[in-house]
Design a protein around this motif. Structure first.
Motif, PDB file in Angstrom:
ATOM      1  N   ARG A   1      42.086  66.840 113.307  1.00  0.00           N
ATOM      2  CA  ARG A   1      42.433  68.210 114.940  1.00  0.00           C
ATOM      3  C   ARG A   1      41.161  67.479 115.717  1.00  0.00           C
ATOM      4  O   ARG A   1      41.151  67.924 117.046  1.00  0.00           O
ATOM      5  CB  ARG A   1      42.623  69.372 114.157  1.00  0.00           C
ATOM      6  CG  ARG A   1      43.916  69.765 113.358  1.00  0.00           C
ATOM      7  CD  ARG A   1      44.277  71.134 113.836  1.00  0.00           C
ATOM      8  NE  ARG A   1      45.946  71.620 112.694  1.00  0.00           N
ATOM      9  CZ  ARG A   1      45.521  71.344 111.834  1.00  0.00           C
ATOM     10  NH1 ARG A   1      44.591  71.506 110.897  1.00  0.00           N
ATOM     11  NH2 ARG A   1      47.002  72.194 111.201  1.00  0.00           N
ATOM     12  N   ALA A   2      40.008  67.589 114.472  1.00  0.00           N
ATOM     13  CA  ALA A   2      38.694  67.785 115.937  1.00  0.00           C
ATOM     14  C   ALA A   2      38.967  65.968 116.413  1.00  0.00           C
ATOM     15  O   ALA A   2      38.766  65.927 117.867  1.00  0.00           O
ATOM     16  CB  ALA A   2      37.596  67.485 114.818  1.00  0.00           C
TER      17      ALA A   2
ATOM     18  N   LYS B   1      38.917  65.364 125.023  1.00  0.00           N
ATOM     19  CA  LYS B   1      37.692  66.691 124.753  1.00  0.00           C
ATOM     20  C   LYS B   1      37.259  66.210 123.300  1.00  0.00           C
ATOM     21  O   LYS B   1      37.145  66.771 122.481  1.00  0.00           O
ATOM     22  CB  LYS B   1      38.764  68.427 124.776  1.00  0.00           C
ATOM     23  CG  LYS B   1      39.569  68.296 125.705  1.00  0.00           C
ATOM     24  CD  LYS B   1      40.910  69.616 125.948  1.00  0.00           C
ATOM     25  CE  LYS B   1      42.218  68.848 124.889  1.00  0.00           C
ATOM     26  NZ  LYS B   1      43.035  69.513 124.819  1.00  0.00           N
ATOM     27  N   PRO B   2      35.324  65.728 123.975  1.00  0.00           N
ATOM     28  CA  PRO B   2      34.454  65.385 122.696  1.00  0.00           C
ATOM     29  C   PRO B   2      34.766  67.184 121.397  1.00  0.00           C
ATOM     30  O   PRO B   2      34.148  67.860 122.119  1.00  0.00           O
ATOM     31  CB  PRO B   2      33.549  65.258 123.494  1.00  0.00           C
ATOM     32  CG  PRO B   2      33.934  64.581 125.015  1.00  0.00           C
ATOM     33  CD  PRO B   2      35.502  65.510 125.150  1.00  0.00           C
ATOM     34  N   THR B   3      35.031  67.101 120.302  1.00  0.00           N
ATOM     35  CA  THR B   3      34.997  68.297 119.423  1.00  0.00           C
ATOM     36  C   THR B   3      34.553  67.269 118.379  1.00  0.00           C
ATOM     37  O   THR B   3      34.601  66.658 117.371  1.00  0.00           O
ATOM     38  CB  THR B   3      36.353  68.634 119.142  1.00  0.00           C
ATOM     39  OG1 THR B   3      37.358  68.627 120.587  1.00  0.00           O
ATOM     40  CG2 THR B   3      35.806  69.652 118.390  1.00  0.00           C
TER      41      THR B   3
ATOM     42  N   ALA C   1      41.361  65.532 119.499  1.00  0.00           N
ATOM     43  CA  ALA C   1      40.903  66.479 120.919  1.00  0.00           C
ATOM     44  C   ALA C   1      40.732  65.180 121.465  1.00  0.00           C
ATOM     45  O   ALA C   1      39.795  65.232 122.270  1.00  0.00           O
ATOM     46  CB  ALA C   1      40.112  67.811 120.302  1.00  0.00           C
ATOM     47  N   THR C   2      39.444  64.772 120.779  1.00  0.00           N
ATOM     48  CA  THR C   2      37.461  63.486 121.058  1.00  0.00           C
ATOM     49  C   THR C   2      38.691  62.753 121.635  1.00  0.00           C
ATOM     50  O   THR C   2      38.477  61.965 122.796  1.00  0.00           O
ATOM     51  CB  THR C   2      37.019  64.024 119.979  1.00  0.00           C
ATOM     52  OG1 THR C   2      36.376  64.622 119.269  1.00  0.00           O
ATOM     53  CG2 THR C   2      35.945  62.266 120.665  1.00  0.00           C
TER      54      THR C   2
ATOM     55  N   TYR D   1      32.556  67.673 114.890  1.00  0.00           N
ATOM     56  CA  TYR D   1      33.935  68.274 113.216  1.00  0.00           C
ATOM     57  C   TYR D   1      32.875  69.500 112.718  1.00  0.00           C
ATOM     58  O   TYR D   1      31.356  69.199 111.945  1.00  0.00           O
ATOM     59  CB  TYR D   1      33.764  67.480 112.644  1.00  0.00           C
ATOM     60  CG  TYR D   1      35.270  68.354 111.337  1.00  0.00           C
ATOM     61  CD1 TYR D   1      36.109  68.523 111.311  1.00  0.00           C
ATOM     62  CD2 TYR D   1      33.775  68.340 109.796  1.00  0.00           C
ATOM     63  CE1 TYR D   1      36.849  69.812 110.053  1.00  0.00           C
ATOM     64  CE2 TYR D   1      35.066  68.584 109.182  1.00  0.00           C
ATOM     65  CZ  TYR D   1      36.095  69.487 108.794  1.00  0.00           C
ATOM     66  OH  TYR D   1      37.030  70.123 107.879  1.00  0.00           O
TER      67      TYR D   1
ATOM     68  N   HIS E   1      31.571  63.402 115.680  1.00  0.00           N
ATOM     69  CA  HIS E   1      32.638  63.264 116.631  1.00  0.00           C
ATOM     70  C   HIS E   1      33.570  61.801 115.446  1.00  0.00           C
ATOM     71  O   HIS E   1      34.657  61.354 116.196  1.00  0.00           O
ATOM     72  CB  HIS E   1      32.557  62.839 117.789  1.00  0.00           C
ATOM     73  CG  HIS E   1      31.535  63.999 118.423  1.00  0.00           C
ATOM     74  ND1 HIS E   1      30.537  64.609 118.711  1.00  0.00           N
ATOM     75  CD2 HIS E   1      32.022  64.847 119.559  1.00  0.00           C
ATOM     76  CE1 HIS E   1      30.098  65.104 119.333  1.00  0.00           C
ATOM     77  NE2 HIS E   1      31.536  65.354 119.916  1.00  0.00           N
TER      78      HIS E   1
ATOM     79  N   GLU F   1      48.035  67.367 121.588  1.00  0.00           N
ATOM     80  CA  GLU F   1      46.946  67.831 122.995  1.00  0.00           C
ATOM     81  C   GLU F   1      47.180  66.651 123.615  1.00  0.00           C
ATOM     82  O   GLU F   1      46.164  66.671 124.849  1.00  0.00           O
ATOM     83  CB  GLU F   1      44.894  66.646 122.436  1.00  0.00           C
ATOM     84  CG  GLU F   1      44.825  67.542 120.826  1.00  0.00           C
ATOM     85  CD  GLU F   1      43.578  68.463 121.181  1.00  0.00           C
ATOM     86  OE1 GLU F   1      44.144  69.282 122.461  1.00  0.00           O
ATOM     87  OE2 GLU F   1      43.455  69.599 120.574  1.00  0.00           O
TER      88      GLU F   1
ATOM     89  N   ASP G   1      41.566  69.236 109.027  1.00  0.00           N
ATOM     90  CA  ASP G   1      40.933  69.214 109.948  1.00  0.00           C
ATOM     91  C   ASP G   1      39.614  68.472 111.424  1.00  0.00           C
ATOM     92  O   ASP G   1      39.963  67.817 112.412  1.00  0.00           O
ATOM     93  CB  ASP G   1      40.065  70.329 109.395  1.00  0.00           C
ATOM     94  CG  ASP G   1      40.831  71.793 108.944  1.00  0.00           C
ATOM     95  OD1 ASP G   1      41.924  72.289 110.064  1.00  0.00           O
ATOM     96  OD2 ASP G   1      40.352  72.842 108.808  1.00  0.00           O
TER      97      ASP G   1
END
Lengths: 104, 409
Positions: B299-300, B308-310, B303-304, B312, B260, B23, B296
């Motif tokens: 991965r989320a 990039k707040p993502t 990004a956060t 799950y 998050h 990222e 997974d």
């Protein structure tokens, strides 16, 4: 040892010396090739070792049903030259082969 | 400047470190592992790792990867405390690491038996590389094994041992194998498969004691005594949450996080087997023990933490290789109220489609990889093909139905 080239997702070409008898996925992850996360460890389940065979001096052995089915329904579209590299064994017949990493 | 400190280098922690670099995160990454072994794949421990005395661990990422990506790997280091006010972690060797973000990826540990004889030599668990090496080293000369517990790890081990010609008995307290993890239909198919491999499967039996003078010799059930040269205890796992408790984070069946993956302290996160997260859809907190969930979520969170707040929200999936049988599960069976089963040409169970109030919520497959991959697409897209199509178990027809449904959506 067999020479295999990988094209990483960012376009970098890297040639590695792979020990025969292991899977292409293990050879790639052991050499730190980018983009192959091989989440399931080689059980033909996650499709995160998906590569395209760009060049091969000889035809690769045929896929078995599990590999074909996993590829056919994976989210990264299957192409005619798609393989799951955890299911491809490194042999001298692969010397000079080029795999493009599809990534995940 | 303080960066990201990750405690635990299993599938989740290692993927987080890798994902942060993917990222574009440029800060420091410290990956702390109480386990002294280089980070490795766990599922092969009960299978390929047992096949040969010198089979190596399968690295999650090659050693060169950690160097290339400037990830500082601290192997065999236990984190002993978190100072939330100072934002530091203390290690067993006395070192103190500052963090901007701290991630608990501490996983689970084997639940222990408390019966008489539980600590006799010859009683094994199977979760870490060190457990697996101990078991592998103890196997030569072993003729009879009792597996206590009918969960995935115990059943994978039972199939592997039967494949070596060892007489194996599985003793499960519940009326069937695989408890909450799989449907009754699949549990029965797995039991038949194990029996075909020569495993004796006992369900609804209580284990009273493990017996032996100086080392294990037998397992005493309520109904009979089973002679045993070795015992494997596989009765589930409990989250490793000691650090979180000591730091006064909210803990309830794991470290409680929001969508998050933030704990009750906004600078501390948790993921994987140790985290209790809100289920996408109904928001109820749940904890999953699986490679998919750990990677997974990693991965989320990568990004956060990279800006990039993502939230799950991946569809859960799971697999277990039990001898030659490949069991795969997509989705969560939980609330299902209807099951559609399909069978192969040989008459054996091939797949089970689970619906809740008419909506597809989970699919279990046995040796049917195409249906599993397709099921993940169906669940991700939230579509339910007609029942008569699902009942064919024909991946090509189900795929056509999925394409129709997503084209008109």
């Amino acid at each position: 040892m067999t020479k295999i080239t990988f094209i990483e997702p960012n376009g970098t070409r890297r040639e590695i010396e792979a020990a025969d008898g292991q899977s292409v996925m293990l050879a790639a992850t052991g050499a730190g090739i980018d983009g192959i996360s091989a989440e399931c460890g080689g059980s033909c389940i996650c499709a995160t070792c998906h590569c395209l065979v760009i060049d091969a001096p000889q035809d690769l052995p045929e896929m078995e049903d599990t590999e074909r089915d996993t590829l056919e329904f994976t989210s990264d579209a299957m192409q005619d030259n798609s393989r799951l590299t955890c299911q491809v064994e490194v042999t001298p017949a692969l010397d000079g082969a080029v795999f493009q990493v599809v990534g995940h | 400047m303080a960066g990201v400190v990750i405690i635990g280098a299993g599938h989740g922690g290692t993927q987080l470190a890798a994902g942060l670099r993917d990222e574009g995160y440029a800060g420091t990454i410290d990956l702390i592992s109480a386990d002294p072994d280089h980070p490795y794949h766990k599922p092969p421990l009960s299978k390929s790792f047992m096949k040969a005395e010198d089979a190596p661990l399968q690295p999650l990422r090659a050693p060169v990867f950690f160097a290339d990506k400037d990830i500082r790997l601290h192997l065999g280091q236990t984190a002993t405390g978190i100072d939330r006010a100072a934002k530091t972690v203390t290690l067993a060797d006395g070192a103190t690491l500052p963090y901007a973000a701290l991630v608990l990826a501490t996983g689970t540990e084997a639940r222990r038996l408390t019966l008489p004889g539980h600590d006799l030599p010859g009683v094994h668990t199977l979760r870490t590389a060190s457990d697996a090496r101990a078991l592998r080293g103890a196997l030569p000369g072993v003729a009879r094994v009792v597996v206590i517990g009918g969960g995935f790890i115990g059943l994978e081990a039972a199939a592997m041992l039967a494949g070596r010609g060892i007489a194996v008995t599985v003793a499960e307290l519940a009326p069937r194998l695989l408890g909450r993890a799989a449907s009754a239909e699949v549990a029965q198919a797995v039991a038949h498969e194990l029996e075909a491999l020569g495993v004796r499967v006992l369900t609804g039996v209580s284990v009273e004691a493990i017996e032996g003078e100086g080392r294990v010799a037998a397992v005493r059930l309520g109904t009979e005594v089973l002679a045993a040269d070795l015992v494997i205890v596989g009765i589930g796992a409990v989250p490793v949450d000691g650090l979180a408790r000591a730091a006064d984070l909210t803990v309830e069946n794991g470290v409680v996080v929001d969508a998050h993956l933030a704990t009750s302290d906004p600078h501390i996160f948790a993921l994987g087997d140790c985290a209790s997260f809100p289920a996408p859809g109904n928001g109820r907190h749940m904890r999953l023990e699986s490679v998919q969930n750990a990677t997974d979520q990693a991965r989320a969170l990568a990004a956060t933490l990279a800006g990039k707040p993502t939230a799950y929200g991946a569809v859960p999936w799971f697999w277990s290789d039990i001898g030659p049988m490949k069991l795969q599960i997509a989705g969560l069976i939980g609330a299902a109220d209807e099951a559609i089963t399909t069978h192969g040409a040989d008459g054996r169970l091939k797949s089970v489609y689970h619906l809740a109030a008419g909506r597809l919520v989970a699919v279990e497959t046995l040796n049917s990889a195409g249906e599993h991959m397709l099921a993940r697409r169906l669940l991700t897209d939230g579509v339910t093909p007609p029942r008569d199509v699902l009942a064919t178990g024909d991946a090509a027809r189900i795929k056509a139905a999925w394409q129709d449904l997503t084209a008109t959506a």
